[in-house]
Design an enzyme around this catalytic site. Sequence first.
Site, PDB file in Angstrom:
ATOM      1  CG  PHE A 209      60.407 141.055  98.154  1.00  0.00           C
ATOM      2  CD1 PHE A 209      59.557 141.584  97.132  1.00  0.00           C
ATOM      3  CD2 PHE A 209      61.635 141.360  98.501  1.00  0.00           C
ATOM      4  CE1 PHE A 209      59.996 142.800  96.521  1.00  0.00           C
ATOM      5  CE2 PHE A 209      61.993 142.567  97.917  1.00  0.00           C
ATOM      6  CZ  PHE A 209      61.246 143.165  96.914  1.00  0.00           C
ATOM      7  CG  ASP A 318      66.554 136.625 100.316  1.00  0.00           C
ATOM      8  OD1 ASP A 318      67.530 136.592 100.593  1.00  0.00           O
ATOM      9  OD2 ASP A 318      65.478 136.491  99.219  1.00  0.00           O
ATOM     10  CE  LYS A 349      66.079 143.982 102.811  1.00  0.00           C
ATOM     11  NZ  LYS A 349      65.016 145.427 103.190  1.00  0.00           N
ATOM     12  CB  THR A 373      81.642 147.861  86.782  1.00  0.00           C
ATOM     13  OG1 THR A 373      81.647 147.268  85.246  1.00  0.00           O
ATOM     14  CG2 THR A 373      82.697 148.321  86.160  1.00  0.00           C
TER      15      THR A 373
HETATM   16  C1  LIG Z   1      63.842 138.272 101.111  1.00  0.00           C
HETATM   17  C2  LIG Z   1      64.581 140.225 100.682  1.00  0.00           C
HETATM   18  N1  LIG Z   1      65.275 138.927  99.790  1.00  0.00           N
HETATM   19  C3  LIG Z   1      65.885 139.869  98.031  1.00  0.00           C
HETATM   20  C4  LIG Z   1      65.268 141.548  98.776  1.00  0.00           C
HETATM   21  C5  LIG Z   1      66.291 142.864  97.860  1.00  0.00           C
HETATM   22  O1  LIG Z   1      66.697 143.317  98.028  1.00  0.00           O
HETATM   23  P1  LIG Z   1      67.350 144.760  97.347  1.00  0.00           P
HETATM   24  O2  LIG Z   1      66.314 145.706  97.824  1.00  0.00           O
HETATM   25  O3  LIG Z   1      68.443 145.196  98.155  1.00  0.00           O
HETATM   26  O4  LIG Z   1      67.418 144.509  96.176  1.00  0.00           O
HETATM   27  C6  LIG Z   1      64.805 142.065  99.903  1.00  0.00           C
HETATM   28  C7  LIG Z   1      64.449 143.292  99.976  1.00  0.00           C
HETATM   29  O5  LIG Z   1      63.830 143.695 100.538  1.00  0.00           O
HETATM   30  C8  LIG Z   1      64.014 140.982 100.592  1.00  0.00           C
HETATM   31  O6  LIG Z   1      63.730 141.155 101.976  1.00  0.00           O
END
Ligand SMILES: Cc1ncc(COP(=O)(O)O)c(C=O)c1O
Length: 491
Positions: A209, A318, A349, A373
């Site tokens: 994800f 990530d 987060k 922006t």
């Molecule tokens: C590993 C990971 N990457 C990216 C995201 C996306 O972040 P956002 O919800 O702030 O767009 C999440 C969200 O849960 C995540 O767990």
Amino acid sequence: MRFLQATVVSRHCAALKGLAYPRNYATIAEPAAPAVKTQAIPGPRSLELKGKLSAIQNVVPVQLFADYEKSIGNYLVDVDGNVLLDVYTQISSIPLGYNHPRLLNVFQNEKNLKTLINRPALGVFPGKEWPEQLNSILTKIAPKGLSNLTTMMCGSCSNENAYKNIFIWYRRNQRGENVDFTDAEMQSCMINQPPGAPKLSILSFNGAFHGRTLGALSTTHSKYIHKIDVPSFDWPIASFPQYQYPLAENERHNKEQDQRCLAEVEELIEKYNKKGIPVAGIIVEPIQSEGGDNEASPEFFQGLQKIGKQRGVALLIDEVQTGGGCTGKIWCHEHFNLDGPPDVVTFSKKMQLGGYFHKEEFKPQQGYRVFNTWMGDPSKLLLLQEVINVIQEENLLKNVNIAGKVLKDGLLDLEKEYSHILNSTRGRGTFLAVNCQNGKARDDIVNRLRMKGIQTGGCGEISIRFRPALTFQEKHANIVLDVFRSVLREL
Ligand SMILES: Cc1ncc(COP(=O)(O)O)c(C=O)c1O
């Protein structure tokens, strides 16, 4: 709340008198235990608000309406007066619990208040403090060796913009340093055609994800509902290791998983290169979070980094969900003993604002190529600075390791006792998960836990995840375990 306000004032007084604050200043007057008052959650007041909101928006995911004035520390209070011990923390995004006095204090200061209300277009009119503020973040928490920092709005847009840095880097390597764009490139990119809009790809993993914005979504593979009806790029997707637990008893299987998946990554890079869609980058979570808390070994990540280096493919880790201290280190990939830093590390987060650290060579040479922006929010950076101060002053990473061990050991005990219901306890620090027999059983347990005052979350098909704040302590872990046991007894 009265205690909280009194504490904030007394801190001001202490500052005025030049006194040192007690080290355990973050000990907030929390409730002693959770308390559920309504027959169901959402309770009547939450349902009423849900009805109102549904006239404007889809409200299917809304679990309850919170009262953020009353929520405190590790406890989330809802509009019906239910007090829940929150081990999910707004999808893993509250670092110090609710209404932490040090964070409340940030905007008591008029200078900081002005930062809050005068939100700049950071790419063009940054405030005078901005370089120093970014430098202080870089020196305090940047992964070693990553000297550049781009701030963004959220996790998805951090990944999505980081992909652009990777593509720009990849094309610059192909073109050669300081070689100008050709007329053909400048014209063709305007109509979405190569060579200006080249066919390049980012390799991701099944179960990953990385966000829901259009580009990031092509690398997200956790649930069909996130993706259906939305066009995607033809980008390679490799298998992610599927471990069996306990790890110590399944070493052979798990090692084979690592090797099989790494071999697949190599094959896919080869295949997509031949297909005319070369792989410019690999994106991977240190623990696949939304996809079900799927772990992989340090050796797997070391192998991935090696493949990237050999093939000229960038490695993006990530850390949107794993970053910020919840695994017992600021960055989960610090557990992997990598051969140097990854090329890019994205965050959001718990860090309060999105962004990414990256190596110097990933900085575009021209302006406006990675830009929007706001490009982040300096007021959120003020909060992040204070979060980092509190983590350091109060040694919260140690706290995470201690509380996490209590919770993990307790879950392992429950798993032994109720092996027909639970299995595969895993994770690092307080970033933990356990599996249930199936999705229905998982949802039932999550609901029962909530009705007894523990807010957890599901992830993947069958997992319950724990994502408490960094201020979650042993005493909170014991409450979670006692309630969990009473739920298991009922089943
Ligand atoms: C590993 C990971 N990457 C990216 C995201 C996306 O972040 P956002 O919800 O702030 O767009 C999440 C969200 O849960 C995540 O767990």
